[in-house]
Write a protein that holds these residues in place. Structure first.
Motif, PDB file in Angstrom:
ATOM      1  N   THR A  81       3.809 -77.027 -21.895  1.00 57.78           N
ATOM      2  CA  THR A  81       5.006 -76.278 -21.996  1.00 57.78           C
ATOM      3  C   THR A  81       6.219 -77.088 -21.391  1.00 57.78           C
ATOM      4  N   SER A  82       7.264 -76.954 -22.411  1.00 60.71           N
ATOM      5  CA  SER A  82       8.437 -77.859 -22.020  1.00 60.71           C
ATOM      6  C   SER A  82       9.650 -76.993 -21.836  1.00 60.71           C
ATOM      7  N   PHE A  83      10.441 -77.432 -21.073  1.00 61.46           N
ATOM      8  CA  PHE A  83      11.664 -76.698 -20.660  1.00 61.46           C
ATOM      9  C   PHE A  83      12.667 -77.646 -20.562  1.00 61.46           C
ATOM     10  N   PRO A  84      14.083 -76.940 -20.357  1.00 66.94           N
ATOM     11  CA  PRO A  84      15.424 -77.814 -20.205  1.00 66.94           C
ATOM     12  C   PRO A  84      15.324 -78.308 -18.695  1.00 66.94           C
ATOM     13  N   ALA A  85      15.055 -79.255 -18.189  1.00 66.66           N
ATOM     14  CA  ALA A  85      14.783 -79.791 -16.968  1.00 66.66           C
ATOM     15  C   ALA A  85      16.546 -79.678 -16.351  1.00 66.66           C
ATOM     16  N   SER A  86      17.438 -80.015 -17.026  1.00 66.57           N
ATOM     17  CA  SER A  86      18.862 -79.989 -16.550  1.00 66.57           C
ATOM     18  C   SER A  86      19.250 -78.427 -15.985  1.00 66.57           C
TER      19      SER A  86
END
Length: 153
Positions: A81-86
Motif C-alpha cells: 500500500t502507498s499513500f501521499p505521506a504529505s
C-alpha cells in the motif's frame, strides 16, 4: 456515516442500509466535507478503507479530519500500500492496520444468529453449486453486492 464507492448501486445500498450520505470517490474531495452536517467542514473522525487499493487509501485520508484516524482493512492485491505521506503528515493522521481474523468470525456469527445483524439484505444473487462458475462471474462483474453459492440447490 458517509460511504464512498465508485459503483452507483453500491452507494444506493449504503443509503438503504443506514449511511447518511453516499458519495463517489470523485465527490469525496476536500470540499465534500463542508456540506455535511456534523463534520464542520473538517472531515470524519475515523475513516475505514476496505477496498485494498491506493486510491481508496487516498480517499480515506482526504476524508479524515486533522488528527483523525484512518483504519486500513482492505487487502491489497500485491501486498503493498502507498499513500501521499504529505497529506497524512500535514493532517497528523493516525494509521491503524487491522487483521480481520482472530476472534472476529465467532463474534460475527453470534451477531447474525441472534438477529443483531441482518446479512440477508446484502445477498443479491444466489447460485446452486453446479453454477459456481456463473457465481464467480457475477461476483467479478460487481453488478450486485454479495453472491452466494448454495451447496444444496
Amino acid at each position: 456515516m458517509v460511504a464512498v464507492d465508485p459503483l452507483p448501486h453500491r452507494r444506493a445500498a449504503a443509503l438503504r442500509l443506514g449511511a447518511d450520505h453516499a458519495l463517489s470517490p470523485e465527490e469525496a474531495g476536500p470540499a465534500a466535507w463542508t456540506g455535511i452536517d456534523g463534520l464542520d467542514g473538517l472531515g470524519v473522525r475515523v475513516a475505514f478503507e476496505v477496498a485494498g487499493d491506493d486510491d481508496a487509501v487516498r480517499v480515506a485520508m482526504t476524508a479524515a479530519r486533522p488528527g483523525g484516524r484512518v483504519v486500513l482493512a482492505g487487502i491489497p492485491d500485491e501486498d503493498r500500500t502507498s499513500f501521499p505521506a504529505s497529506l497524512a503528515r500535514r493532517k497528523g493522521l493516525t494509521l491503524a492496520l487491522v487483521r480481520r481474523m482472530n476472534l472476529t468470525y465467532p463474534r460475527a456469527i453470534r451477531l447474525v444468529e441472534n438477529g443483531s445483524v441482518d446479512v440477508s439484505s446484502l445477498v443479491t444473487e444466489r447460485f446452486p453449486l453446479a453454477a459456481t462458475a456463473d457465481a464467480f462471474a457475477a461476483a467479478a462483474s460487481r453488478r450486485g453486492l454479495k453472491v452466494v453459492v448454495e451447496p444444496q440447490g
